[in-house]
Design a protein around this motif. Sequence first.
Motif, PDB file in Angstrom:
ATOM      1  N   ARG A  91       0.840  -1.207   0.000  1.00 20.02           N
ATOM      2  CA  ARG A  91       0.000   0.000   0.000  1.00 20.02           C
ATOM      3  C   ARG A  91       0.871   1.252   0.000  1.00 20.02           C
ATOM      4  NH1 ARG A  91      -2.419  -3.297   4.331  1.00 20.02           N
ATOM      5  NH2 ARG A  91      -1.988  -1.662   5.854  1.00 20.02           N
ATOM      6  N   TYR A  92       2.023   1.139   0.635  1.00 19.76           N
ATOM      7  CA  TYR A  92       2.911   2.292   0.711  1.00 19.76           C
ATOM      8  C   TYR A  92       3.414   2.698  -0.680  1.00 19.76           C
ATOM      9  CZ  TYR A  92       6.709   5.314   2.216  1.00 19.76           C
ATOM     10  OH  TYR A  92       7.545   6.390   2.389  1.00 19.76           O
ATOM     11  N   GLU A  93       3.568   1.722  -1.570  1.00 22.43           N
ATOM     12  CA  GLU A  93       3.992   2.039  -2.938  1.00 22.43           C
ATOM     13  C   GLU A  93       2.976   2.947  -3.624  1.00 22.43           C
ATOM     14  OE1 GLU A  93       6.599  -1.802  -4.410  1.00 22.43           O
ATOM     15  OE2 GLU A  93       4.426  -1.991  -4.408  1.00 22.43           O
ATOM     16  N   VAL A  94       1.688   2.709  -3.370  1.00 24.70           N
ATOM     17  CA  VAL A  94       0.641   3.551  -3.957  1.00 24.70           C
ATOM     18  C   VAL A  94       0.675   4.933  -3.312  1.00 24.70           C
ATOM     19  CG1 VAL A  94      -1.822   3.771  -4.409  1.00 24.70           C
ATOM     20  CG2 VAL A  94      -0.755   1.509  -4.393  1.00 24.70           C
ATOM     21  N   TYR A  95       0.901   4.962  -2.005  1.00 25.58           N
ATOM     22  CA  TYR A  95       1.007   6.244  -1.304  1.00 25.58           C
ATOM     23  C   TYR A  95       2.146   7.083  -1.892  1.00 25.58           C
ATOM     24  CZ  TYR A  95       2.318   9.566   2.335  1.00 25.58           C
ATOM     25  OH  TYR A  95       2.652  10.714   3.004  1.00 25.58           O
ATOM     26  N   GLN A  96       3.258   6.436  -2.209  1.00 19.94           N
ATOM     27  CA  GLN A  96       4.399   7.158  -2.782  1.00 19.94           C
ATOM     28  C   GLN A  96       4.026   7.818  -4.109  1.00 19.94           C
ATOM     29  OE1 GLN A  96       7.239   3.795  -2.507  1.00 19.94           O
ATOM     30  NE2 GLN A  96       8.602   5.193  -1.428  1.00 19.94           N
ATOM     31  N   SER A  98       1.018   8.848  -4.894  1.00 23.16           N
ATOM     32  CA  SER A  98       0.166   9.985  -4.537  1.00 23.16           C
ATOM     33  C   SER A  98       1.010  11.177  -4.112  1.00 23.16           C
ATOM     34  CB  SER A  98      -0.781   9.594  -3.394  1.00 23.16           C
ATOM     35  OG  SER A  98      -1.595   8.510  -3.760  1.00 23.16           O
ATOM     36  N   ARG A  99       2.046  10.899  -3.324  1.00 27.58           N
ATOM     37  CA  ARG A  99       2.906  11.990  -2.863  1.00 27.58           C
ATOM     38  C   ARG A  99       3.697  12.590  -4.019  1.00 27.58           C
ATOM     39  NH1 ARG A  99       7.193  10.358   1.530  1.00 27.58           N
ATOM     40  NH2 ARG A  99       8.019   9.293  -0.300  1.00 27.58           N
ATOM     41  N   LYS A 100       4.159  11.737  -4.915  1.00 24.64           N
ATOM     42  CA  LYS A 100       4.970  12.207  -6.046  1.00 24.64           C
ATOM     43  C   LYS A 100       4.203  13.189  -6.918  1.00 24.64           C
ATOM     44  CE  LYS A 100       7.805  10.446  -9.883  1.00 24.64           C
ATOM     45  NZ  LYS A 100       8.328   9.221 -10.544  1.00 24.64           N
ATOM     46  N   TYR A 101       2.887  12.950  -7.088  1.00 26.95           N
ATOM     47  CA  TYR A 101       2.075  13.801  -7.965  1.00 26.95           C
ATOM     48  C   TYR A 101       1.091  14.673  -7.185  1.00 26.95           C
ATOM     49  CZ  TYR A 101       4.102  10.919 -11.600  1.00 26.95           C
ATOM     50  OH  TYR A 101       5.002  10.281 -12.434  1.00 26.95           O
ATOM     51  N   SER A 102       1.314  14.803  -5.872  1.00 29.79           N
ATOM     52  CA  SER A 102       0.491  15.654  -5.002  1.00 29.79           C
ATOM     53  C   SER A 102      -1.001  15.329  -5.125  1.00 29.79           C
ATOM     54  CB  SER A 102       0.740  17.137  -5.326  1.00 29.79           C
ATOM     55  OG  SER A 102       2.092  17.474  -5.099  1.00 29.79           O
ATOM     56  N   LEU A 103      -1.325  14.056  -5.066  1.00 33.92           N
ATOM     57  CA  LEU A 103      -2.706  13.603  -5.159  1.00 33.92           C
ATOM     58  C   LEU A 103      -3.192  13.138  -3.789  1.00 33.92           C
ATOM     59  CD1 LEU A 103      -2.338  11.516  -8.435  1.00 33.92           C
ATOM     60  CD2 LEU A 103      -3.202  13.855  -8.212  1.00 33.92           C
ATOM     61  N   SER A 104      -4.497  12.941  -3.678  1.00 39.75           N
ATOM     62  CA  SER A 104      -5.070  12.452  -2.432  1.00 39.75           C
ATOM     63  C   SER A 104      -4.891  10.937  -2.330  1.00 39.75           C
ATOM     64  CB  SER A 104      -6.555  12.809  -2.352  1.00 39.75           C
ATOM     65  OG  SER A 104      -6.734  14.207  -2.390  1.00 39.75           O
ATOM     66  N   PHE A 105      -4.920  10.455  -1.097  1.00 34.89           N
ATOM     67  CA  PHE A 105      -4.724   9.018  -0.854  1.00 34.89           C
ATOM     68  C   PHE A 105      -5.534   8.616   0.365  1.00 34.89           C
ATOM     69  CE2 PHE A 105      -2.614   5.681   1.604  1.00 34.89           C
ATOM     70  CZ  PHE A 105      -2.439   4.686   0.659  1.00 34.89           C
ATOM     71  N   LYS A 183       1.355  16.104   0.210  1.00 29.87           N
ATOM     72  CA  LYS A 183       2.318  17.078  -0.284  1.00 29.87           C
ATOM     73  C   LYS A 183       3.638  16.394  -0.598  1.00 29.87           C
ATOM     74  CE  LYS A 183       0.265  20.815   2.424  1.00 29.87           C
ATOM     75  NZ  LYS A 183       0.500  21.813   3.496  1.00 29.87           N
ATOM     76  N   GLN A 184       4.276  16.836  -1.668  1.00 32.69           N
ATOM     77  CA  GLN A 184       5.535  16.228  -2.081  1.00 32.69           C
ATOM     78  C   GLN A 184       6.614  16.385  -1.026  1.00 32.69           C
ATOM     79  OE1 GLN A 184       6.910  17.347  -5.966  1.00 32.69           O
ATOM     80  NE2 GLN A 184       4.982  16.871  -6.959  1.00 32.69           N
ATOM     81  N   ASN A 185       6.611  17.502  -0.326  1.00 33.38           N
ATOM     82  CA  ASN A 185       7.655  17.742   0.670  1.00 33.38           C
ATOM     83  C   ASN A 185       7.229  17.299   2.063  1.00 33.38           C
ATOM     84  OD1 ASN A 185       5.722  19.646   1.157  1.00 33.38           O
ATOM     85  ND2 ASN A 185       7.129  21.388   1.304  1.00 33.38           N
TER      86      ASN A 185
END
Length: 291
Positions: A91-96, A98-105, A183-185
């Motif tokens: 699941r963390y791979e999908v979260y990554q 989302s973070r990379k493209y600033s999307l919701s998760f 957020k990406q950061n």
Amino acid sequence: PPQPPRWKQSRRELLQCLERFLRALVSGGPLSAPATGTQPAWGRFLACCREQGLLSSAESHAGAGRYRTHAATSRPLYLILDDNFYYQSMRYEVYQLSRKYSLSFCQLFLDCPLECCLQRNRLRSHPLPDQTICLMARKIEMPDLKKNAWERNSLILKSFDCTSDDNEQIISLLATALENPVKQNEENTEQKEADRAICAASLVHQADQTCRRIISQTMKDARDKNILPSEMKSLAEELNKLKAEFLEDLRQGNNLKHQICIQNQYSDPATSAISSFQHEATTVVNKYILK
């Protein structure tokens, strides 16, 4: 190198396809295929996107099919990944992404008793062996909202007794996630904790082995000093108690001199910690030698 299992390869290919889609969606650019090895998966992925109305008509580009995403911007777009995701790392791979493209998760975890899972599986047109379901039940990792900051947008539902309240909770989960894109950061607290735990475990193991050697040598030196057998027993108990307390301090990080994984040009935490234990062990044994 050896090839990963087929299921791992399939999961990796799907994530590559998903990232291509997200990149095109965010940038507004064309949707291009990933590496050649993922072509079968890519074809299935495109077919699924077409069924959902997410692609516009193909554009010719140097003889190759190029597509553009066709998602309405006036309303939210939810991408649902329906899978067991039994390890948190999956699941963390999908979260990554989302973070990379600033999307919701967010995550919806259906908690179902093993017996209910077995019963439902037997009613499927192509049921899996019971042992497969049992193995999955043992391996599956529920979201840990306290430990993993990245799992905070998670909802755990009892899947054998769904109610209208569940629907409201799901809608609330989606709304909360949509209002709070990753957020990406954003600090990766979960990964930092995991790295810290691994580093701490490594240091504790190293310290334990070294402490055992120090205690062994200390006991030998004490015997050479002709310490009485009754006192040797007390000395061994005291040293082992000291070791246990010392290792627990390392695990918990309670003592500043035992800070985990903070190294600079002046100190090495492993060397510093072992030196500290050796000093305290010497103090203990001197009580017996200097009587």
